[in-house]
Design a protein around this motif. Structure first.
Motif, PDB file in Angstrom:
ATOM      1  N   CYS A  79     117.673 -68.065  37.512  1.00 34.16           N
ATOM      2  CA  CYS A  79     116.772 -68.467  36.437  1.00 34.16           C
ATOM      3  C   CYS A  79     117.546 -69.434  35.535  1.00 34.16           C
ATOM      4  O   CYS A  79     118.669 -69.120  35.123  1.00 34.16           O
ATOM      5  CB  CYS A  79     116.317 -67.247  35.634  1.00 34.16           C
ATOM      6  N   PRO A  80     117.007 -70.598  35.223  1.00 40.08           N
ATOM      7  CA  PRO A  80     117.747 -71.592  34.427  1.00 40.08           C
ATOM      8  C   PRO A  80     117.900 -71.223  32.950  1.00 40.08           C
ATOM      9  O   PRO A  80     118.571 -71.942  32.214  1.00 40.08           O
ATOM     10  CB  PRO A  80     116.900 -72.858  34.590  1.00 40.08           C
ATOM     11  N   CYS A  99     107.303 -78.871  34.755  1.00 48.20           N
ATOM     12  CA  CYS A  99     108.649 -79.334  35.102  1.00 48.20           C
ATOM     13  C   CYS A  99     109.117 -78.819  36.462  1.00 48.20           C
ATOM     14  O   CYS A  99     110.274 -79.030  36.846  1.00 48.20           O
ATOM     15  CB  CYS A  99     109.647 -78.920  34.024  1.00 48.20           C
ATOM     16  N   SER A 100     108.206 -78.151  37.195  1.00 40.04           N
ATOM     17  CA  SER A 100     108.527 -77.588  38.519  1.00 40.04           C
ATOM     18  C   SER A 100     109.775 -76.709  38.459  1.00 40.04           C
ATOM     19  O   SER A 100     110.669 -76.813  39.299  1.00 40.04           O
ATOM     20  CB  SER A 100     108.722 -78.710  39.544  1.00 40.04           C
ATOM     21  N   THR A 101     109.825 -75.859  37.448  1.00 39.46           N
ATOM     22  CA  THR A 101     110.971 -74.971  37.269  1.00 39.46           C
ATOM     23  C   THR A 101     110.536 -73.522  37.467  1.00 39.46           C
ATOM     24  O   THR A 101     109.525 -73.101  36.914  1.00 39.46           O
ATOM     25  CB  THR A 101     111.566 -75.124  35.855  1.00 39.46           C
ATOM     26  N   LEU A 103     111.053 -69.732  36.748  1.00 42.90           N
ATOM     27  CA  LEU A 103     111.643 -68.894  35.712  1.00 42.90           C
ATOM     28  C   LEU A 103     111.402 -67.425  36.043  1.00 42.90           C
ATOM     29  O   LEU A 103     110.393 -67.079  36.657  1.00 42.90           O
ATOM     30  CB  LEU A 103     111.020 -69.206  34.350  1.00 42.90           C
ATOM     31  N   PHE A 126     111.035 -73.528  29.350  1.00 44.24           N
ATOM     32  CA  PHE A 126     112.174 -74.359  29.753  1.00 44.24           C
ATOM     33  C   PHE A 126     112.121 -75.768  29.155  1.00 44.24           C
ATOM     34  O   PHE A 126     113.038 -76.177  28.453  1.00 44.24           O
ATOM     35  CB  PHE A 126     112.250 -74.445  31.279  1.00 44.24           C
ATOM     36  N   CYS A 127     111.035 -76.508  29.407  1.00 44.04           N
ATOM     37  CA  CYS A 127     110.969 -77.906  28.949  1.00 44.04           C
ATOM     38  C   CYS A 127     110.178 -78.070  27.652  1.00 44.04           C
ATOM     39  O   CYS A 127     110.113 -79.172  27.110  1.00 44.04           O
ATOM     40  CB  CYS A 127     110.398 -78.807  30.044  1.00 44.04           C
ATOM     41  N   ARG A 143     104.609 -85.021  38.498  1.00 41.07           N
ATOM     42  CA  ARG A 143     105.725 -84.525  39.317  1.00 41.07           C
ATOM     43  C   ARG A 143     105.558 -84.943  40.782  1.00 41.07           C
ATOM     44  O   ARG A 143     106.529 -85.281  41.455  1.00 41.07           O
ATOM     45  CB  ARG A 143     105.827 -82.997  39.232  1.00 41.07           C
ATOM     46  N   ASP A 148     108.701 -85.006  43.377  1.00 38.73           N
ATOM     47  CA  ASP A 148     109.360 -83.735  43.122  1.00 38.73           C
ATOM     48  C   ASP A 148     109.081 -82.803  44.305  1.00 38.73           C
ATOM     49  O   ASP A 148     107.926 -82.476  44.576  1.00 38.73           O
ATOM     50  CB  ASP A 148     108.805 -83.124  41.827  1.00 38.73           C
TER      51      ASP A 148
END
Length: 305
Positions: A79-80, A99-101, A103, A126-127, A143, A148
């Protein structure tokens, strides 16, 4: 039997003409193996017939060294936000379309709780992009336009759900070219089931191997069953052990079955039990437990109604 010294000496000579690597003469390795070197394309072509068998064997050995290496974690990574490994179960994580993240549920829940207490508008943890249906859809399109790989893969999954296999294949293929592990796994399923493509076990295995090397536990598990079906028991057991050590329940169960049938040792199972538990424990945190507890309470209330 040749020694390492002899092998090193041979690597300083062109395998075809025997010329040594000196001054302006530079030798290049065979592209497929690390056994021989050549001074020119002509020498490589001339030597190919006698080198072919050894080259193919060594290339397979090198491939297996990569294929059967235990990944440090699963393909989701950490997890960022909290930097704790993400769980294998996708239901315990969330992907921010903006953001294609990916979590973890714990960080997402903590952010939602903070926003609710302070009466703040919802934003990506995140973003910090605003979270609403319109802006999320627009962000996803951006994205995709930016190539992405994760956004392409997720859009491919949406196309699969709609029965649009042609578009799904195009999205997955592009994402796989960009190195997305999940896209390789999705392509393996398309070739396995014949979804918009002809069933093809070779192509299925090709994409499974790419996904497995990238840490995809289900791909690794499926490879184990392909090998089991084809009678390559030792390779199947190796795949199950690797996936079990990543915390994949199905592979641990498969390994137990193999043990009962005399295909795997008790030591294999015992070692994998420890590895499996360690991998699962590594994904735990108080925030994630709080998120899971809140979800269970919400589900209980929903069922009660």
């Amino acid at each position: 039997m040749s020694t390492n010294s002899e092998k090193q000496d041979n690597m300083r000579l062109c395998a075809a003409c025997g010329i040594a690597e000196v001054d302006d003469i530079k030798l290049k390795e065979c592209a497929a193996c690390d056994l021989v070197r050549y001074c020119s394309d002509k020498c490589q072509k001339d030597h190919q017939p006698q080198h072919k068998i050894a080259c193919k064997k060594r290339a397979a050995e090198l491939r297996d060294e990569i294929l059967f290496k235990q990944p440090e974690g699963n393909h989701h990574g950490d997890c960022p936000i909290c930097f704790i490994p993400l769980p294998i179960d996708p239901q315990k994580s969330t992907m921010s379309l903006c953001c294609s993240t990916i979590l973890c549920a714990g960080c997402n829940f903590a952010n939602q709780t903070r926003e609710a207490k302070a009466s703040l508008d919802r934003r990506c943890p995140f973003c910090r992009h605003p979270v609403d249906k319109g802006s999320q859809k627009e962000a996803r399109m951006k994205r995709i336009e930016a190539n992405d790989p994760l956004a392409l893969t997720e859009t491919g999954k949406d196309a699969i759900d709609k029965g649009d296999y042609k578009s799904a294949f195009e999205y997955f293929s592009k994402a796989a070219e960009l190195g997305d592990v999940g896209a390789h796994f999705s392509l393996s399923l398309m070739y396995q089931e014949g979804l918009g493509v002809e069933k093809d076990e070779k192509k299925e295995v090709y994409h499974l191997e790419h996904a497995a090397i990238g840490g995809h536990p289900t791909a690794r598990h499926n490879l184990g069953y392909v090998e089991l079906k084809n009678g390559r028991i030792d390779r199947a057991v190796k795949h199950f052990i690797i996936a079990a050590n990543m915390g994949y329940d199905c592979s641990l169960d498969a390994l137990k079955v193999c043990c009962r049938e005399g295909l795997a040792s008790k030591e294999n199972v015992a070692s994998s039990l420890h590895g499996h538990q360690a991998a699962v424990d590594a994904t735990k945190s108080p925030q994630r437990e709080a998120a899971e507890s809140a979800l269970e309470k919400a589900e209980t209330v929903r069922v009660a109604r």
